[in-house]
Write an enzyme that holds these catalytic residues in place. Structure first.
Site, PDB file in Angstrom:
ATOM      1  N   HIS A 231     154.566  97.319 -39.716  1.00  0.00           N
ATOM      2  CA  HIS A 231     155.931  96.785 -39.810  1.00  0.00           C
ATOM      3  C   HIS A 231     156.952  97.777 -40.317  1.00  0.00           C
ATOM      4  CE1 HIS A 231     155.456  92.438 -39.009  1.00  0.00           C
ATOM      5  NE2 HIS A 231     154.222  92.616 -39.449  1.00  0.00           N
TER       6      HIS A 231
ATOM      7  N   LYS B  63     170.577  89.280 -44.191  1.00  0.00           N
ATOM      8  CA  LYS B  63     169.259  89.904 -44.200  1.00  0.00           C
ATOM      9  C   LYS B  63     169.017  90.390 -45.615  1.00  0.00           C
ATOM     10  CE  LYS B  63     170.755  92.567 -40.821  1.00  0.00           C
ATOM     11  NZ  LYS B  63     169.683  92.597 -39.877  1.00  0.00           N
ATOM     12  N   ARG B  64     167.785  90.767 -45.960  1.00  0.00           N
ATOM     13  CA  ARG B  64     167.541  91.307 -47.296  1.00  0.00           C
ATOM     14  C   ARG B  64     168.501  92.475 -47.559  1.00  0.00           C
ATOM     15  NH1 ARG B  64     163.064  89.857 -50.481  1.00  0.00           N
ATOM     16  NH2 ARG B  64     164.129  91.202 -51.963  1.00  0.00           N
TER      17      ARG B  64
ATOM     18  N   LYS C 238     169.497  98.905 -44.282  1.00  0.00           N
ATOM     19  CA  LYS C 238     170.189  97.910 -43.463  1.00  0.00           C
ATOM     20  C   LYS C 238     171.719  98.106 -43.502  1.00  0.00           C
ATOM     21  CE  LYS C 238     166.496  94.401 -43.967  1.00  0.00           C
ATOM     22  NZ  LYS C 238     166.181  93.949 -42.598  1.00  0.00           N
TER      23      LYS C 238
ATOM     24  N   THR D 108     164.501  90.303 -36.604  1.00  0.00           N
ATOM     25  CA  THR D 108     164.393  89.043 -35.866  1.00  0.00           C
ATOM     26  C   THR D 108     165.682  88.251 -36.038  1.00  0.00           C
ATOM     27  OG1 THR D 108     163.263  88.088 -37.787  1.00  0.00           O
ATOM     28  CG2 THR D 108     161.884  88.789 -35.927  1.00  0.00           C
TER      29      THR D 108
ATOM     30  N   LYS E 235     167.966  85.616 -33.429  1.00  0.00           N
ATOM     31  CA  LYS E 235     168.484  84.272 -33.722  1.00  0.00           C
ATOM     32  C   LYS E 235     169.950  84.171 -33.316  1.00  0.00           C
ATOM     33  CE  LYS E 235     165.519  84.379 -37.793  1.00  0.00           C
ATOM     34  NZ  LYS E 235     165.542  84.720 -39.239  1.00  0.00           N
TER      35      LYS E 235
HETATM   36  C1  PLP Z   1     165.145  85.812 -39.866  1.00  0.00           C
HETATM   37  C2  PLP Z   1     165.232  85.947 -41.333  1.00  0.00           C
HETATM   38  C3  PLP Z   1     165.120  87.195 -41.931  1.00  0.00           C
HETATM   39  C4  PLP Z   1     164.973  88.468 -41.136  1.00  0.00           C
HETATM   40  O1  PLP Z   1     166.259  88.965 -40.857  1.00  0.00           O
HETATM   41  P1  PLP Z   1     166.477  90.457 -40.307  1.00  0.00           P
HETATM   42  O2  PLP Z   1     167.914  90.488 -39.965  1.00  0.00           O
HETATM   43  O3  PLP Z   1     165.591  90.610 -39.113  1.00  0.00           O
HETATM   44  O4  PLP Z   1     166.108  91.370 -41.412  1.00  0.00           O
HETATM   45  C5  PLP Z   1     165.208  87.288 -43.305  1.00  0.00           C
HETATM   46  N1  PLP Z   1     165.386  86.194 -44.067  1.00  0.00           N
HETATM   47  C6  PLP Z   1     165.527  84.961 -43.525  1.00  0.00           C
HETATM   48  C7  PLP Z   1     165.750  83.798 -44.417  1.00  0.00           C
HETATM   49  C8  PLP Z   1     165.428  84.802 -42.146  1.00  0.00           C
HETATM   50  O5  PLP Z   1     165.547  83.569 -41.613  1.00  0.00           O
END
Ligand code: PLP
Length: 788
Positions: A332, A524-525, A530, A632, A636
């Site tokens: 990952h 995102k985190r 990022k 991911t 979404k």
């Molecule tokens: C989908 C999701 C992530 C992943 O987000 P990325 O933009 O791919 O880092 C992190 N936290 C939550 C709560 C999510 O639903």
């Protein structure tokens, strides 16, 4: 399913347990009563399916994290009874909406944990035999609040009101032994309901408990204290999720957690194998395949050997051979510092037998390589670089690759990078082990549930609901992009979702946002790679431009952030503070506040994500090229009809391939460009030569923005212009991509004024999101890795 029976049962439970009617029950009381009733109603079928599928070859997903979110609404949707239950409850004067107050099960940090949750749901829906194994953390990912713009962490006691979806299975407990303690692993089973409820898989999460039952009569004061200590020490193992998704925490407890759930899960599989197949374990790999979600469960490789050799009396050679057939490993991360390594001393101390076995695995690998070196198939240097144990350090990824049949990356560009860079030595050794499996998301949660308006629109225009289990059907809607009424209807739905989000943010945060503004969202985190810092710095740039009259006709935009920072990650926390301070600065500036609003929503989690992705116009995916394995979140947003404003990184590359570059906003350096400039890169030159960029950075240190005397903003400034003991200046290339990002942001802003054309782009993105269903991903795993 007999809905009347379920409702009746929920009413009875509510009466007996809480002395209330459903209509005056609290949210958690309604939740417990209803969820338990449903779980009991499906219980018989669940059990039957489990017994049947255990007899055949099956895959198991080992993951230290499962970021499940809230289950009740999704389970009702998947059972096909969401509306019916809703209506029945309405007749009884029950507000189904209060279930929105139910807390998420946040047993994961971010993408990796959410992926695990999407996968098991997709497998159940696609009828692929897959169960999950993990840890039942007492405290999930911390809850986030802001005080004066700083992140505050609160414990997440997610099951304090009960956990009605889990079934405690004490009878299936197993013993897990460390050199200094023995604990019992008690499984809790969660049903994973496939769409239309045809198939139900199991997520089995282990909880650590003390071996000795408390018998208070037996203890005098001194023993009692000892027993309490023992109990706490056992429970410590599954007490907290490490709020850290990419760097090694280095704590013994983390290692104990990994071994704890790996060992318990393998013991469970061996017991099942004996029950269903044979006392002789030689055929274990014929019936079991285990996917390791990153290296966290890699200790399962020596543990399986230990169980097969010590308990089942197989030879080391056959045990190793079984491992190589049983395990497969998903990588990952490409960031060197995030590749998991453990100190050999720690392993020796906690698990001496496991240490011996790791050593044996290591020796075996070295022997195999000797011949290859002798025959000049590989170099001596390569042989040294691929050691499992090197300088008293265990390299988890090396052991995972050697002990597995397959290794996969999670997006095409990521797999290319691991083959050509991070794991290139292993690729040379085992080219046929390497595969790509681009991540995906489940469209049940991330469209059917979170955007019911858009779902109806899609179903109406397709004439059926097949897309819910066959997402590539969305492609059939693409020709309709020529119809103005279709785009208008689609646009109206987005507007409804934007209003809903504005209402929610107002209720939750007390902040008013304008639904007519552009929603530009980065969630995102919080991590330097990022580049939330790049986002906020370019907002400052635009702020300066608007103030100085250089940027007229800027379409009003709400920049929304959501992110948790690991509690020990100082720089990430400074970035949160900075974003909040910039928000204040702009709020207090009447000239700019009519054009820009910055909002940092608190406690970003799965349930919040469901609301945010449905309402977004712009999806911010701006990681430095070559750092985000897949992402991911990007999928979404795309699925819900947003354009991606991003770099050519991770799955963004494939998103653009599917939906067209002309329908998205790509900027910044590519992986190749970054690697070609990396040696000569000088951020200070950019600072000196571009006065506007300089002005933005200077705001960090000239008193414009106040960091509460933490010196955090100066530290951010230095991280870009000077670097630090552990990194060179601006190692995520913020300044290098700065102007390209600014120009693209201004372009997308001006494009939004041609609303119709803009929405058409959004629509085309949605139509082309089919590839990013986790149904596709999981079927690829099943066909090409698991052979189930
Ligand atoms: C989908 C999701 C992530 C992943 O987000 P990325 O933009 O791919 O880092 C992190 N936290 C939550 C709560 C999510 O639903």
């Amino acid at each position: 399913m007999d809905i009347n029976k379920v409702i009746k049962s929920a009413q009875d439970k509510c009466k007996i347990e809480y002395g209330k009617e459903l209509s005056n029950a609290l949210a958690w009381q309604l939740h417990n009563s209803l969820s338990e009733s449903i779980r009991e109603e499906i219980g018989g079928k669940w059990q039957e399916l489990k017994i049947m599928s255990d007899k055949n070859r099956k895959a198991y997903y080992f993951s230290a994290e499962f970021l499940i979110g809230r289950s009740i609404q999704n389970n009702l949707l998947n059972l096909g009874i969401l509306d019916e239950i809703n209506n029945k409850l309405k007749d009884l004067n029950v507000d189904f909406g209060i279930l929105e107050e139910i807390e998420d099960a946040a047993l994961g940090n971010g993408g990796l944990g959410r992926l695990a949750a999407c996968f098991i749901e997709s497998a159940a829906t696609m009828d692929i035999p897959l169960d999950g194994y993990g840890i039942r953390y007492k405290f999930g990912l911390f809850k986030q609040e802001f005080q004066d713009g700083f992140q505050i962490e609160k414990a997440d006691d997610w099951s304090k009101y009960g956990d009605p979806w889990s079934l405690r299975k004490y009878e299936d407990s197993v013993l897990v032994k460390f050199s200094d303690q023995n604990v019992i692993a008690v499984p809790y089973d969660i049903p994973i309901i496939g769409y239309k409820g045809n198939n139900i898989s199991t997520l089995r999460l282990w909880q650590a408990e003390p071996v000795n039952e408390f018998d208070f009569n037996l203890f005098n004061d001194q023993n009692y204290d000892l027993a309490v200590k023992e109990k706490n020490k056992a429970e410590d193992i599954s007490r907290v999720l490490y709020p850290n998704d990419d760097t090694l925490d280095g704590k013994k407890l983390r290692f104990r957690q990994q071994y704890f759930f790996s060992s318990a899960s393998l013991q469970d599989l061996i017991r099942k194998f004996k029950r269903n197949h044979s006392e002789d374990l030689l055929d274990f790999a014929k019936y079991n395949v285990i996917q390791l979600n990153d290296t966290h469960p890699t200790i399962a490789i020596p543990e399986l050997i230990r169980l097969l050799v010590d308990e089942e009396k197989l030879s080391f050679e056959s045990a190793l051979d079984i491992c190589k057939k049983t395990f497969a490993y998903t990588n990952h991360t490409i960031m060197q510092e995030a590749l998991e390594k453990w100190d050999i001393g720690l392993i020796k101390e906690l698990l001496p037998r496991i240490y011996e076995i790791i050593k044996q695995i290591h020796n075996n690998f070295e022997e195999e390589k000797k011949d290859l070196v002798k025959n000049k198939i590989i170099s001596k240097a390569l042989s040294n670089r691929t050691k499992i144990i090197n300088k008293n350090t265990l390299h988890m990824a090396h052991m995972a690759i050697y002990g597995s049949s397959y290794v996969n990356g999670v997006a095409q560009i990521h797999t290319d990078i691991i083959k050509s860079d991070v794991l290139k030595d292993f690729y040379q050794l085992y080219p046929s082990k390497f595969q790509n499996k681009t991540n995906g998301i489940t469209q049940r949660r991330w469209l059917a549930l979170c955007n019911r308006e858009l779902s109806s629109f899609i179903s109406n225009n397709l004439g059926n609901e097949n897309w819910i289990t066959n997402l590539s059907d969305l492609k059939k809607l693409e020709p309709l992009s020529k119809s103005t009424s279709i785009i208008e209807e689609f646009s109206n739905i987005k507007q409804i979702k934007k209003h809903q989000l504005a209402d929610y943010i107002f209720r939750k945060e007390g902040i008013a946002i304008d639904p007519q503004s552009i929603y530009d969202i980065q969630i995102k985190r919080l991590h330097e790679y990022k580049r939330q810092l790049l986002n906020i710095l370019t907002i400052l740039y635009m702020y300066n431009e608007i103030k100085s009259g250089n940027l007229n006709n800027f379409y009003k935009t709400t920049f929304i952030f959501g992110a948790k920072a690991a509690p020990g990650y100082k720089r990430a926390k400074s970035i949160i503070k900075l974003i909040n301070e910039v928000g204040n600065l702009i709020d207090n500036d009447p000239l700019v506040s009519s054009k820009i609003k910055v909002v940092f929503v608190s406690n970003y989690n799965v349930s919040y994500a469901e609301k945010l992705v449905a309402a977004a116009d712009i999806s911010e995916q701006i990681s430095t090229a070559g750092t985000e394995a897949s992402g991911t979140g990007n999928m979404k947003f795309m699925l819900n009809g947003a354009v991606t404003l991003g770099t050519l990184d991770g799955a963004n590359v494939e998103i653009v391939q599917e939906a067209g570059r002309e329908n998205n906003y790509i900027f910044g350096s590519t992986v190749d460009e970054i690697s070609s400039i990396s040696k000569s890169y000088s951020p200070i030159d950019i600072y000196k030569s571009n006065p506007k960029v300089k002005a933005v950075l200077d705001m960090l240190i000239d008193g414009t923005l106040k960091d509460g005397k933490t010196k955090g903003f100066k530290e951010l400034y230095d991280s870009i212009l000077k670097g630090a003991s552990w990194h060179t200046a601006d190692h995520y290339y913020l300044l290098h991509d700065f102007m390209s990002y600014v120009e693209t942001r201004i372009k997308v802003n001006s494009d939004f004024s041609s609303k119709y054309e803009f929405r058409k782009k959004c629509y085309i993105n949605m139509c082309n999101a089919g590839k990013f269903s986790s149904d596709r991903t999981i079927q690829d795993y099943a066909k090409e890795i698991w052979h189930v």
